[in-house]
Design an enzyme around this catalytic site. Structure first.
Site, PDB file in Angstrom:
ATOM      1  N   SER D  99       0.799  -1.228   0.000  1.00  0.00           N
ATOM      2  CA  SER D  99       0.000   0.000   0.000  1.00  0.00           C
ATOM      3  C   SER D  99       0.829   1.275   0.000  1.00  0.00           C
ATOM      4  O   SER D  99       0.287   2.357  -0.184  1.00  0.00           O
ATOM      5  CB  SER D  99      -0.983  -0.011   1.175  1.00  0.00           C
ATOM      6  OG  SER D  99      -0.310   0.171   2.378  1.00  0.00           O
ATOM      7  N   LYS D 142      -6.567   4.160   8.699  1.00  0.00           N
ATOM      8  CA  LYS D 142      -5.571   5.041   8.087  1.00  0.00           C
ATOM      9  C   LYS D 142      -6.069   6.485   8.025  1.00  0.00           C
ATOM     10  O   LYS D 142      -5.325   7.427   8.294  1.00  0.00           O
ATOM     11  CB  LYS D 142      -5.257   4.556   6.661  1.00  0.00           C
ATOM     12  CG  LYS D 142      -4.400   3.285   6.603  1.00  0.00           C
ATOM     13  CD  LYS D 142      -4.290   2.782   5.155  1.00  0.00           C
ATOM     14  CE  LYS D 142      -3.323   1.617   5.030  1.00  0.00           C
ATOM     15  NZ  LYS D 142      -3.289   1.069   3.650  1.00  0.00           N
TER      16      LYS D 142
END
Ligand SMILES: [Ca+2]
Ligand SMILES: [Ca+2]
Ligand SMILES: [Ca+2]
Ligand SMILES: [Ca+2]
Ligand SMILES: [Ca+2]
Ligand SMILES: [Ca+2]
Ligand SMILES: [Ca+2]
Ligand SMILES: [Ca+2]
Ligand SMILES: [Ca+2]
Ligand SMILES: [Ca+2]
Ligand SMILES: [Ca+2]
Ligand SMILES: [Ca+2]
Lengths: 216, 216, 216, 216, 216, 216
Positions: D99, D142
């Protein structure tokens, strides 16, 4: 799936092939150290399922020979312009230990000089970097296997003499033992002065010329 | 997820492809050693999930061929200016052992000379660095698989003759056996004199010229 | 922490990107083989958590293409003067097996020629070094996944035909199957003659000129 | 023995430093991708206890940028004449996953162009070799961590839009989301046109001149 | 078989040797980062049983110094023409973690400049690639060990100030603390302007002259 | 299968061979550090089943000698134009730990200068990169073994003096102890000014001449 059998001494027709002695859990055996030099850049290849100790033995033997190339009339450029391959059949059988040291030393020296190896000779002993020969184990089993395989003369470390003296004499009639302390004695005993038939002729290039070169 | 089946002999139209024999826990099988030479710097690539023993066999076969390039009319520069890739399908099946040694030897030699391989031929045997052929195991299963696959002639080590003699003769009618002791016999039997159709033409550069070169 | 979904066929706008088929424990899926060529010294980089078998497939596909560069009008110097990167998303998903062989072959060939890949095409099959296409497993799951993803044509090994014939026909209406036996058939089917829009123009240096060069 | 704390957004004063988002078992966090270019021979160094997937992400991002250097006005010779070091503090914390792909892409591009990164920006998304941006997991954690750290704008994959829509709106007021599908969109959003203060001036040597060079 | 004892601060007579602080399960200790530059080709050698995190710290410190060589008046050619060896005694004690980052930074910088390190100084702190100093753990134990070893001044990350404030003041009388945020502050505090006695004079060759060189 | 025995001091006839002391679970022993220099490109080879700590000791000793080549009148070009092989027999016995540091230092220095080593001398002590000698363990067992082997003088770290003082004096009559703090003291004590008989003469090439060279 493989069927193995005890090997017999074969011949001394090839330069670079020397007979060693091995100890195995089921008794002694002989083995052949095979070496070949091919044009290249000085790479060392070891095959035959060799363990780390055995690989380091080969490296020590090779370093010793490089350092004493003059004494054997070896042109040092061979080490830079040829690759050395050492193989120990049978390919599927793992092998280890330092006791093939002097056998590998002799095989490499024979390949480099194309000198014939004494017939019906085998040997076992560790080699150190300064050329000292060290005693090894499994002597009794190794000697009996050598005899069975048709070997007539055997090179051993001086310190292994006592192991021979412990073997009942009738088992080792017809065998000649050579006890040595250093590498040069091994090579003097093992390498005949004549070359093999059809020896390889090494093609060597001049080294790149430096501006100048100094000896210190 | 993969479905495997027993392979059949295919043809001898490609240089560098030779049929070997394999032993597996469920019986014998044939396998194909495939080799390709591509312009490069002399790198050796081995693929097909080969184990260490099998990789070392390929290295020994290649070293032997380098050392005897002259006898096969191989231009030594190919070894420095081409890469050699050896692959053994099927890619997902792990393979090991020394018994593909002479098959790899023949495949490399065929790729280097572009000579056609004898049709309907298979072989199994270990190769050593000095070119000696050693016996291998699993002979009965391998022979039956070879026959099933359409093989007509088989090269084996002289010392495997006894394994053939133990097979009931009716199973091996129509099969011709060639027993050999060294690499040169294998190549003489396996490589036809004619090249394959559309052989590869190797493009070779002159080697860098040294100031001078000496033969010792 | 990652959320994955089934992918759909995307387009054929990029050279070097080809759709493959994967079997997973939870069913089939499509995957994309992505390739890029960047100026360099001929290095091969493989990424996307590829296992050893899959890496060896890529190496075999690349060697095959090098050996047959002429047939595809590929300038051999690209292999020495460009690096090849092959990546298979998603980056965190481990992948292995030989069945992406022909997909990697096609992707590399498309990158080298900048030829467009046939639209809505997917493929699965092992490739060997001599260009033979081998059958692979998981066909039923792969085909259903391909259809779901918008694929219209599928390339398979001739020997996988029986796996297709076992699928109930109504599941595979609208799908066209191409059965092949070798790499050249795959490339003939998969690569259109036109290049992609804005193809990469490879900048190639003359090779170092030797004193002379010989064809043997 | 180490004491860790949640980090805050810092500044955009350095070229080559970009803020990413990480998921950890105890919630989200931001992280900094740091890149440096030093004169060398094109070597890539990755540090910060990065796992294999994350290392492959960096390699894919770098290959993509090499292949599209023209579009960003990057002189290709930098890749050959400079080394690239990518580090992700804190040095003792293992990190993995795909990611950070677009964050590494942006950090390398900023280092190569010395262009300033948009202030108060963070991003998360996988990058593929052809420049496609793939969705990633852990979005909710996140995003909350980003907000806590002082981030104002976030770049995400189009396919992660649904994850944002599942977050209760009051948690993400003051945050602007940019949904992208490919690498060029990321760079267009993230890199300002101005360079950083005191940008590095790359010293580039002419490439060795070949006899001639051809574009095919 | 080894007997270890707590070390004492030694001196600042050698360039390239800097005192760090270590946390161990049995309390704090000081350690010495030793660096040497020898003529070579820019190779980095790390010894003293260093773990991966500590090795990566050294790599980050070195990359930072390369990128900022100008600010320290370091001739960049040293990095290409000298090898850097970093050793951390005692040789048999495994060491890891990022907290020697600024100590390694200072040791390398001192070796490169031959500048004397401030006497009776120790330090602990992680360094990142952009030169940021990060807080580390085990502060209390490290400080007590430093005092015991004869240290008078200590460099720490600004964010470790709170750890010092938690120590009972009577334990840390006679100690001066310097709190820093970046690498340049560390070097400004730690490196005296004078060189060591008998500094090494680096012999640097002109770089190969290209046809031309451009600054972009 | 190997039979080992306690070794005796041998002689100082070879340059590059120095006697060290080892601790083993069954008591002390002496060991020989053997070194050889062969023409090459500066490669270091370590053999004799050495562990990582012992290998790093050799690397530190070598780096120290490179950095102080001038003080020993060693022509620096030897390090670039010769390979160094360090071997520690017996080849099959694993060895580790830092205590052979000063022995390896002395052996390398003797090989480089071809100076004879003081007769009947042994030593044990760790060496650091800056040349500091550190204390080691197992002193009592090592000393008794040294005496048994015919050693007359022993070099130890100053900090090991207390270990000697704990040994009952009657066991160590006839032994002379030298306590040192740094590498130069070791070499001053251990290397005689005379060279060995038939010293090696190193053949050194001029270094490639740069356009110009600067001392900074
Ligand atoms: Ca045998
Ligand atoms: Ca052994
Ligand atoms: Ca099969
Ligand atoms: Ca086997
Ligand atoms: Ca998927
Ligand atoms: Ca598979
Ligand atoms: Ca954090
Ligand atoms: Ca992940
Ligand atoms: Ca200590
Ligand atoms: Ca730590
Ligand atoms: Ca001993
Ligand atoms: Ca130890």
């Amino acid at each position: 799936q493989e069927n193995f059998e005890n090997d017999s001494y074969e011949s001394n027709e090839y330069a670079g092939v020397v007979t060693g002695l091995a100890w195995t859990p089921v008794g002694g055996d002989i083995l052949f150290i095979e070496t070949l030099l091919n044009r290249g850049k000085g790479q060392l290849t070891l095959s035959g399922q060799l363990g780390d100790v055995m690989k380091e033995s080969a490296m020590a033997a090779l370093s010793f020979l490089k350092a004493h190339a003059d004494l054997l009339d070896i042109d040092y450029r061979i080490f830079d312009q040829y690759n050395l391959h050492i193989h120990v059949p049978a390919g599927a059988v793992p092998k280890d230990g330092p006791s093939a040291g002097i056998t590998m030393l002799t095989a490499i020296a024979s390949a480099l000089t194309q000198r014939r190896v004494k017939p019906n000779l085998a040997m076992t002993g560790e080699i150190t970097l300064r050329g000292k020969v060290l005693p090894v184990g499994g002597i009794k089993e190794k000697i009996l296997a050598a005899k069975r395989a048709g070997i007539k003369e055997i090179i051993l470390c001086q310190k292994n003499r006592k192991d021979i003296e412990e073997i009942e004499p009738r088992y080792i009639t017809d065998l000649t033992f050579h006890y040595v302390e250093n590498a040069m004695e091994v090579l003097a005993l093992a390498l005949l002065h004549e070359q093999v038939k059809n020896p390889v002729h090494f093609v060597l290039q001049d080294e790149a010329k430096p501006n100048s070169s100094v000896v210190v």
